[in-house]
Each structure stands twice: as structure tokens, then as C-alpha cells.
Design an enzyme around this catalytic site. Structure first.
Site, PDB file in Angstrom:
ATOM      1  N   GLU A  70       0.767  -1.223   0.338  1.00 56.63           N
ATOM      2  CA  GLU A  70       0.280   0.325  -0.274  1.00 56.63           C
ATOM      3  C   GLU A  70       1.108   1.195   0.114  1.00 56.63           C
ATOM      4  O   GLU A  70       0.836   2.244  -0.941  1.00 56.63           O
ATOM      5  CB  GLU A  70      -1.050  -0.201   1.119  1.00 56.63           C
ATOM      6  CG  GLU A  70      -1.694  -1.282   1.139  1.00 56.63           C
ATOM      7  CD  GLU A  70      -1.710  -2.476   1.639  1.00 56.63           C
ATOM      8  OE1 GLU A  70      -0.087  -2.493   2.333  1.00 56.63           O
ATOM      9  OE2 GLU A  70      -2.418  -3.288   1.883  1.00 56.63           O
ATOM     10  N   PHE A 132     -10.808  -6.991  14.995  1.00 59.67           N
ATOM     11  CA  PHE A 132      -9.508  -7.816  13.968  1.00 59.67           C
ATOM     12  C   PHE A 132      -9.279  -6.273  12.479  1.00 59.67           C
ATOM     13  O   PHE A 132     -10.490  -5.848  11.794  1.00 59.67           O
ATOM     14  CB  PHE A 132     -10.402  -9.158  13.100  1.00 59.67           C
ATOM     15  CG  PHE A 132      -9.064  -9.650  12.332  1.00 59.67           C
ATOM     16  CD1 PHE A 132      -8.012  -9.667  12.058  1.00 59.67           C
ATOM     17  CD2 PHE A 132      -9.932  -9.757  10.960  1.00 59.67           C
ATOM     18  CE1 PHE A 132      -7.139  -9.780  11.914  1.00 59.67           C
ATOM     19  CE2 PHE A 132      -8.694  -9.629   9.759  1.00 59.67           C
ATOM     20  CZ  PHE A 132      -7.498 -10.681  10.460  1.00 59.67           C
ATOM     21  N   GLN A 133      -8.621  -6.247  12.737  1.00 59.29           N
ATOM     22  CA  GLN A 133      -7.699  -4.733  11.247  1.00 59.29           C
ATOM     23  C   GLN A 133      -8.022  -3.399  11.765  1.00 59.29           C
ATOM     24  O   GLN A 133      -8.259  -3.219  10.996  1.00 59.29           O
ATOM     25  CB  GLN A 133      -8.097  -5.581  10.231  1.00 59.29           C
ATOM     26  CG  GLN A 133      -6.567  -6.791  10.141  1.00 59.29           C
ATOM     27  CD  GLN A 133      -6.944  -7.536   8.454  1.00 59.29           C
ATOM     28  OE1 GLN A 133      -8.413  -6.983   7.225  1.00 59.29           O
ATOM     29  NE2 GLN A 133      -5.759  -7.915   8.200  1.00 59.29           N
ATOM     30  N   LYS A 182     -16.939  -1.104   7.376  1.00 62.73           N
ATOM     31  CA  LYS A 182     -17.404  -1.415   6.209  1.00 62.73           C
ATOM     32  C   LYS A 182     -18.480  -1.486   5.799  1.00 62.73           C
ATOM     33  O   LYS A 182     -19.369  -1.278   5.046  1.00 62.73           O
ATOM     34  CB  LYS A 182     -17.055  -2.531   7.393  1.00 62.73           C
ATOM     35  CG  LYS A 182     -17.816  -3.778   5.832  1.00 62.73           C
ATOM     36  CD  LYS A 182     -16.700  -4.923   6.334  1.00 62.73           C
ATOM     37  CE  LYS A 182     -17.435  -6.286   4.768  1.00 62.73           C
ATOM     38  NZ  LYS A 182     -16.876  -7.830   5.419  1.00 62.73           N
ATOM     39  N   MET A 488      24.835   8.830   0.580  1.00 59.87           N
ATOM     40  CA  MET A 488      25.003   9.792   1.507  1.00 59.87           C
ATOM     41  C   MET A 488      25.076   9.659   2.937  1.00 59.87           C
ATOM     42  O   MET A 488      25.943  10.664   3.731  1.00 59.87           O
ATOM     43  CB  MET A 488      23.323  10.979   1.128  1.00 59.87           C
ATOM     44  CG  MET A 488      22.980  12.011   2.098  1.00 59.87           C
ATOM     45  SD  MET A 488      24.807  13.331   0.934  1.00 59.87           S
ATOM     46  CE  MET A 488      23.591  13.680  -0.170  1.00 59.87           C
TER      47      MET A 488
END
Lengths: 597, 161
Positions: A70, A132-133, A182, A488
Site C-alpha cells: 500500500e 480484527f484489523q 464497512k 549519502m
């Protein structure tokens, strides 16, 4: 009392049961995308966004690019936005999907990139119960979004989505996150999209105060050694023509901030290129000697100003910006012009007189000759590659960089001729940005040649998107600079930590085998003689190409202003022999050498 | 420039996360917040907040600009003391000895405070006033065994000349 208090334990307004209520939240999201002219979104499915992914199948006019992580959905949306000026859209599920967007959103806010991030969340009745999640993505992204929403009422969704796009791409642009539970995706509503958007207290900058413009014009008329520092604000406002007209009329040299590159043609005789920590010496010296500094769409960040106590010590500063909070944030201008830059510069152009500045012009020419950017011949360096890439594309390609040495050398050696052709994480400095951002740009502008420029470190952070590039035949060319180091960081360890290398040597896989495994065309080049043929081979191939350039391991970026030092103490390239006497090459003045990079 | 207290008032639109967003701004940009108070106001869906901020003029100016930039913030202002009414409410519980009780009531009367609740163990003193008066009251009550103080933080209203 406060809306946040209403969320927990309250019944969601699901809107089921009425005959008039016929559109689901998922459908409204797709309607919003079409209304806003979004042709491509970047996302990754998961449990709570299943209703949206199901609805998506009914909307073939919106292309969904399935990423492999993502973070890259956010970077692709960012690249899409930078290359077009339109809002980039990314989409993720709740919990880890949402948190994976965070780096990309933070990258976008620092550089003022218009983006709408849509996340799913658990059912509204489960929010706050550690489902959950579940994660509090609204709370997490408060400091890194221009605004964000948690939509628990389906009837508010059309308004919120329209507002999100409006906020993202007006005023000081930035990412806006919309978190949708949802059950709101499946709830029904008859709510319509608003025909106009207005929010109390949200004022989009417009025309400037004429008195402020008059002051700026008077300062220009008095100035003997003026400079313009043009930043990304010029690009965001679309004020490139007005900037060009201003510079040509007044014969004021135009320096760029890193993200301002592309706002003024680099091969124009008034163009001085980037200034600052690794900017070209001419620009940095010119600001130190100038009697007028016009900051146009820049935020005077620390990489540009060095120690602000010694910044532009002989100059009056006039600051042009649309964001009042930028005025006086790091430096104190004697005057400012607040407003949309395109309008501000257009008004200014009505007041300025044609001028010549032979002495100042001669001084800049002398500096350019005295302190040129150099590419030592007979070696194969990152600079060799980037100069070659510039020659190969004639500065006409879109280039997206990662972060580090190659980023600075791209800014120095790649002569951006056009706006929206340079994509780089200037504010946040996000490694792993370049490749996915280049893909986002290519999806947005498929007819353009697009190059990602990355080091071996940053590329290994997001290279899984090679599979995405293959699946969509996303025709980006990757210029992979492999020096076996986090260059760097190694440079700073060499210069400021007694050359003690601590965890900067970077092993890599066999990139040829890797490209082969993904089915990506591959070239490896380790000699200057093969450079142009390699680049040409990449350009000729119809599809993604990985070009690995195996360069010398230890090469440092110059000029350089040490951390905490003033721009007057910039250190020239030690290979530049003539500069040694003038600026004592190699001697860093730093007030706190241990400063964080 | 010297650091001193500023009273900032803000009108904000209530949404999920609004208070979080406002307070988060002070934290992440390092503005020193001495107190803040929030409550409903004359506009349904909006709240008025009062922040007491420590800082020099340029810091507070930057703080105001950053607040104003938040989408939820409709307007905000640094209130001058002479052009505003500023009040704070405090509840002070004292648990004096039997011999001290009358002295507590003497202090309460002197400050024109109230005692909404009292029993054999404790007296709850309530005062609404400006902060300096409140602090003098607390000092005056200190000898009588203060066991708890609850303060609202300042609320302020702009009043035109």
C-alpha cells in the site's frame, strides 16, 4: 457535544428500508471518483473494503492498479498528482493496509501534493472495540493530512467525498484521508452530491493586496543585485509563464529550490539551477551577495537556507506565497505578497520595468565559470550516468528520484525543461519513492518517457512493484545506480564521523536475475563507453526496463554546506582546483556536526 | 522577545477528531499550552475554545496561523486582556480542623466565593473570577489543608471597546 463522542456505542445511520434510499456507500465512492474525473486509482483489497471492490467491477471507466504494497499505492497516487496537477487517489483496507499508506501520505503533505486516500474501517459499531484489523487511521494521520474524515453516517458520504477532493486540490494542496467503515459501504442513501462546496473559515487564496504588490515592485526597482528563488508553489499555481515574464522583463536570475525545478526552463540564460546544501555554487553565492531575495512559492526550508542566521545577509527578503503560516516561519521577510502566485505575479508584471543588470549578470557569469558542476572524465560515476541520461533525453523525460546522493546529482545534472517533469520527495526525503512515483506518472501520462532514478538502497525498499509494472505493462525505465553503499549516509560518515562506516555498506541481489524472475528487460552497464547504448536500448524497449549502472563506490556530492553552517561556508568540489584558494575546499564549518541528516 | 501568556479564542466546526486535531497541533509544533477549554456555543455544530498559550509574539503569531490553517477552525484570535472578559471556575476542597472552619468561611466571604457543599470533614469552595484573583484565593486557603483543586482553565470572550 463533540462529534468524536458520538461514534462509540452509537447506532450507525444505515439508512436501510426506504424505497428512496437506493445508492450504497460503495457506489457513492465510485460516483465521486467519476465526478472528479479520476481515471486511475491505486489500491489493495482487504476484508472491510470488499463491498467497494465488488462495486468497482461495475465501473470500468475507473482503472484500478493493484499494487504489491500500500505504501506504493500512495506513492503512485503522488506521482500521478505531481505529473498532472490532478488529485491522486489511493485506496487501502483497514488496519495494516491503512498504516502502510502512512509514509506515502506523509510524503505528500510535506510537498503539498493533492491526494485523496480512502481507507476502509471495521463496522461502525465495532469501532473502539479492538476488532480484527481495526486501527485508528484518522487519529494516526491527523498530523500528516490537510484534513481527514471518519464517516459513520452514510448520508454524509457524498458531501464528505466532494469536500475531500475540493480541499485536496485548492489553496495549499495536500492529502485528505476519508475513512469509511464497512457497514457504511453497504448502507443505502438518497443523499446527493453538493453542487457547491463551502466551509466556514476555509478561504482559498486569490488575488493579492495591490499595496503588497506595489511594495514588491518598488523593491525590485531599487535592487541592484536581485535574485528570484522559485519553488514548487509556482508549479502548484501554474504560474510558470508569469515567472518567465517577470524574470525576462526584470532580468533577475532565477534560482530554484529542489522542488521548484521545472518551474523555469533550466537551459534559459537566467536559470541558475538549485541552491542550498547541495545546490550549485552560483545560486548559493548569489543569494549571499544579493540585495534583494524574492522567495516565490518556497518555504525557506533548512536545506535551502542553511543556518538562517547567515542566510542572505545583505538582502531584503520579499516572500510570495498563498499560505500565511509560511510568512516568517523560518526567515523574516521585510515584505510579503499573500495570494495565488499566478495572480500575484501577473499583477507584479504590470508594475515592473524592463531593466538590464550588466554588472550583476557579469558576476553570475563569472561564478558559473569559476564553479561549474564537473564530471571527472575517464571514470564511471553517478554523475557520468546522470549527465548521460540528460543528454539522452534532452531534459524532456519525466524523472522521479529516490532520496540521497543520486537525488542531488539529478537536481544538478538533469536539466528539467518542462514543468511537472521532476518528481522527488523533497520534504520528507522518502527512500523507495522514486520507482512507484514514476509508475504513477506513467499511468497518468502514458505518452511521456518516464525514468525512475534510484540507488541500490532505496530501490530495495519498493522493488516488489516490478510485478505491478509487468502486469500493467507500465513502461517505465529504471536507472538504478549501484554503488554498494547508502551513499549519502556514507558521505556524512566520511565527512563528519571520521570516516567510520557504520552499517552503510549495502549488499544487493543479482539484479539481472531479479529482473529475469519478474520478466523485466534488463541491462547492466559499468563503462562510460556503453552508457548511451544502454540508455538507447532501454528507450527502444516497449515495456518496463531495469538498467543497473555499476558505478564507483565512493563519490561525494559537492558543493556542500555542512549541517548547521551558513550558506557562506559552502565547500566546493575538491576536484575543482581553481576553487580551492577562494573557498578553502574541504574545510567544513559546522555549528553542530552531529546534526541529524 | 519575552515569553508571556496569550489568550487565544477559536470557533471550530465539530467533526469526528476535531479536538484531537487541535490539541495535536500544539504538541507536534511545540507550542506551550497552559490550559484549554472547549464547549458548545451559539451555533449548533460549532464550539468555541479558549487556549492559554505561553510564548513570545512571533511564536504565538505562528501558532495562530497554524490554527487558522486547520480546516475545522472557522476563526481564531489572540485576545487582548483589555478587550476581553476572561474568567475561570475553580472548585477547591479544604479539610480544615474544627478550629479552622470559621477562618475558611472568613476567606470565602472576603473573596465573595461560594461553598456549594460542606460536611463535617470538608468544605468545597467554588469561585469564578479572573486567574489572579483565583490564585490569591488558593493562597489564602493553603493554611487550611487543601486536598483537591479542579479548574476549568480560562474561558474568554472578546468585548469591543
Amino acid at each position: 457535544m463533540f462529534a468524536a463522542d458520538k461514534v462509540v456505542g452509537s447506532e450507525p445511520n444505515v439508512g436501510h428500508g426506504s424505497e428512496k434510499m437506493n445508492r450504497s456507500g460503495a457506489r457513492i465512492v465510485m460516483e465521486a471518483l467519476v465526478r472528479e474525473g479520476v481515471d486511475t486509482i491505486f489500491g489493495y483489497p482487504g476484508g472491510v473494503v470488499l463491498p467497494l471492490y465488488d462495486e468497482m467491477l461495475n465501473w470500468p471507466q475507473v482503472k484500478h492498479v493493484l499494487v504489491r504494497h500500500e505504501q506504493c499505492a500512495a506513492h503512485m497516487a503522488d506521482g500521478y498528482a505531481r505529473a498532472t496537477g490532478r488529485v491522486g487517489v489511493c485506496l487501502a483496507t483497514s488496519g495494516p493496509g491503512a498504516t502502510n499508506l502512512v509514509t506515502g501520505i506523509a510524503t505528500a503533505i510535506m510537498d503539498g501534493i493533492p491526494m485523496v486516500a480512502i481507507t476502509g474501517n471495521v463496522n461502525s459499531w465495532a469501532i473502539g472495540k479492538d476488532a480484527f484489523q481495526e486501527t485508528d487511521i484518522q487519529g494516526i494521520t491527523i498530523p500528516i493530512t490537510k484534513h481527514n474524515y471518519l464517516v459513520t453516517d452514510i448520508h454524509e458520504l457524498p458531501q464528505v467525498l466532494a469536500e475531500a477532493f475540493y480541499l485536496a486540490n485548492t489553496g495549499r494542496k495536500g492529502p485528505v484521508l476519508v475513512d469509511i467503515p464497512k457497514d457504511v459501504f453497504t448502507a443505502l442513501t438518497d443523499a446527493e452530491f453538493p453542487t457547491t462546496i463551502s466551509r466556514r473559515g476555509y478561504v482559498v487564496a486569490g488575488a493579492p493586496d495591490p499595496a503588497q504588490v506595489e511594495v514588491a515592485a518598488a523593491m525590485i526597482a531599487e535592487a541592484k543585485r536581485p535574485v528570484i528563488i522559485a519553488g514548487a508553489g509556482v508549479l502548484h499555481s501554474g504560474a510558470m509563464d508569469e515567472l518567465l515574464a517577470l524574470a525576462e522583463t526584470t532580468q533577475i536570475p532565477v534560482i530554484n529550490s529542489l522542488l521548484g525545478l521545472g518551474s523555469f526552463p533550466r537551459n534559459h540564460k537566467l536559470s541558475v539551477g538549485m541552491m542550498g546544501m547541495h545546490g550549485e555554487a552560483t545560486g548559493t553565492l548569489a543569494v549571499q551577495e544579493a540585495d534583494l531575495v524574492m522567495g516565490i512559492g518556497i518555504r525557506f526550508d533548512d536545506r535551502l537556507t542553511g543556518n538562517t542566521n547567515g542566510f542572505a545577509p545583505k538582502a531584503k527578503i520579499v516572500h510570495f506565497d498563498l499560505d500565511p503560516s509560511e510568512i516568517g516561519k523560518t526567515v523574516s521577510p521585510v515584505a510579503f505578497v499573500l495570494g495565488d502566485l499566478k495572480q500575484s505575479l501577473a499583477e507584479l508584471n504590470k508594475l515592473v520595468q524592463p531593466t538590464t543588470r550588466p554588472e550583476w549578470d557579469a558576476q553570475l557569469t563569472e561564478w558559473k565559470q569559476q564553479y561549474p558542476l564537473i564530471v571527472p572524465e575517464g571514470r564511471f560515476l553517478t554523475r557520468t550516468v546522470l549527465r548521460g541520461l540528460n543528454d539522452h533525453t534532452k531534459g524532456q523525460a519525466i524523472v522521479a528520484t529516490d532520496v540521497g546522493q543520486h537525488q542531488m546529482w539529478t537536481a544538478q545534472f538533469y536539466k528539467m525543461e518542462r514543468p511537472r517533469s521532476f518528481l522527488s520527495s523533497g520534504g520528507l526525503g522518502t527512500m523507495g519513492y522514486g520507482f512507484p512515483a514514476a509508475m504513477g506518472a506513467k499511468f497518468a501520462r502514458p505518452d511521456e518517457e518516464v525514468w525512475a532514478i534510484a540507488g541500490d538502497g532505496g530501490f530495495q525498499m519498493t522493488l516488489q512493484e516490478l510485478q505491478t509494472a509487468v502486469e500493467y505493462n507500465c513502461n517505465v525505465k529504471i536507472c538504478l545506480i549501484n554503488n554498494g553503499f547508502l551513499g549519502m549516509v556514507r558521505q556524512w560518515q566520511e565527512l563528519f564521523y571520521d570516516n567510520r562506516h557504520s552499517h552503510v555498506a549495502m549488499g544487493s541481489p543479482d539484479f539481472g536475475k531479479l529482473a529475469d524472475a519478474y520478466g523485466v528487460k534488463f541491462f547492466r552497464c559499468s563503462r562510460a563507453e556503453d552508457l548511451e547504448a544502454t540508455l538507447q536500448g532501454a528507450s527502444n524497449h516497449d515495456g518496463p526496463v531495469l538498467c543497473e549502472f555499476v558505478v564507483e563506490m565512493e563519490e561525494n556530492v559537492f558543493p556542500m554546506v555542512g549541517p548547521g553552517a551558513t550558506n557562506s561556508s559552502l565547500v566546493m568540489d575538491p576536484d575543482l582546483e581553481d576553487s580551492a584558494a577562494a573557498h578553502e575546499a574541504g574545510a567544513f564549518e559546522t555549528t553542530h556536526a552531529g546534526a541529524k541528516h | 522577545m519575552s515569553s508571556h501568556q496569550h489568550t487565544i479564542t477559536a470557533l471550530v466546526q465539530n467533526e469526528a477528531g476535531t479536538i484531537n486535531r487541535l490539541v495535536s497541533l500544539f504538541r507536534r509544533r511545540g507550542f506551550s499550552l497552559a490550559s484549554f477549554n472547549a464547549g458548545d456555543c451559539e451555533d449548533p455544530g460549532f464550539s468555541r475554545l479558549t487556549f492559554i498559550v505561553n510564548g513570545d509574539d512571533s511564536t504565538v503569531s505562528q501558532c495562530l496561523k497554524q490554527l487558522d490553517k486547520l480546516i475545522d477552525v472557522v476563526e481564531c484570535e489572540d485576545l487582548k486582556p483589555e478587550l476581553s472578559v476572561q474568567r475561570e471556575l475553580a472548585l477547591i476542597r479544604v479539610e480544615p480542623t474544627e478550629e479552622q472552619r470559621q477562618a475558611v468561611y472568613n476567606v470565602v466571604n472576603e473573596f465573595m466565593a461560594r461553598t456549594p457543599r460542606a460536611n463535617v470533614n470538608c468544605i468545597v469552595v467554588e469561585q469564578v473570577s479572573d486567574v489572579s484573583n483565583l490564585e490569591r484565593l488558593i493562597k489564602a486557603l493553603e493554611p487550611y489543608n487543601i486536598t483537591e483543586i479542579v479548574r476549568t482553565g480560562t474561558v474568554a470572550m472578546k468585548v469591543e471597546e
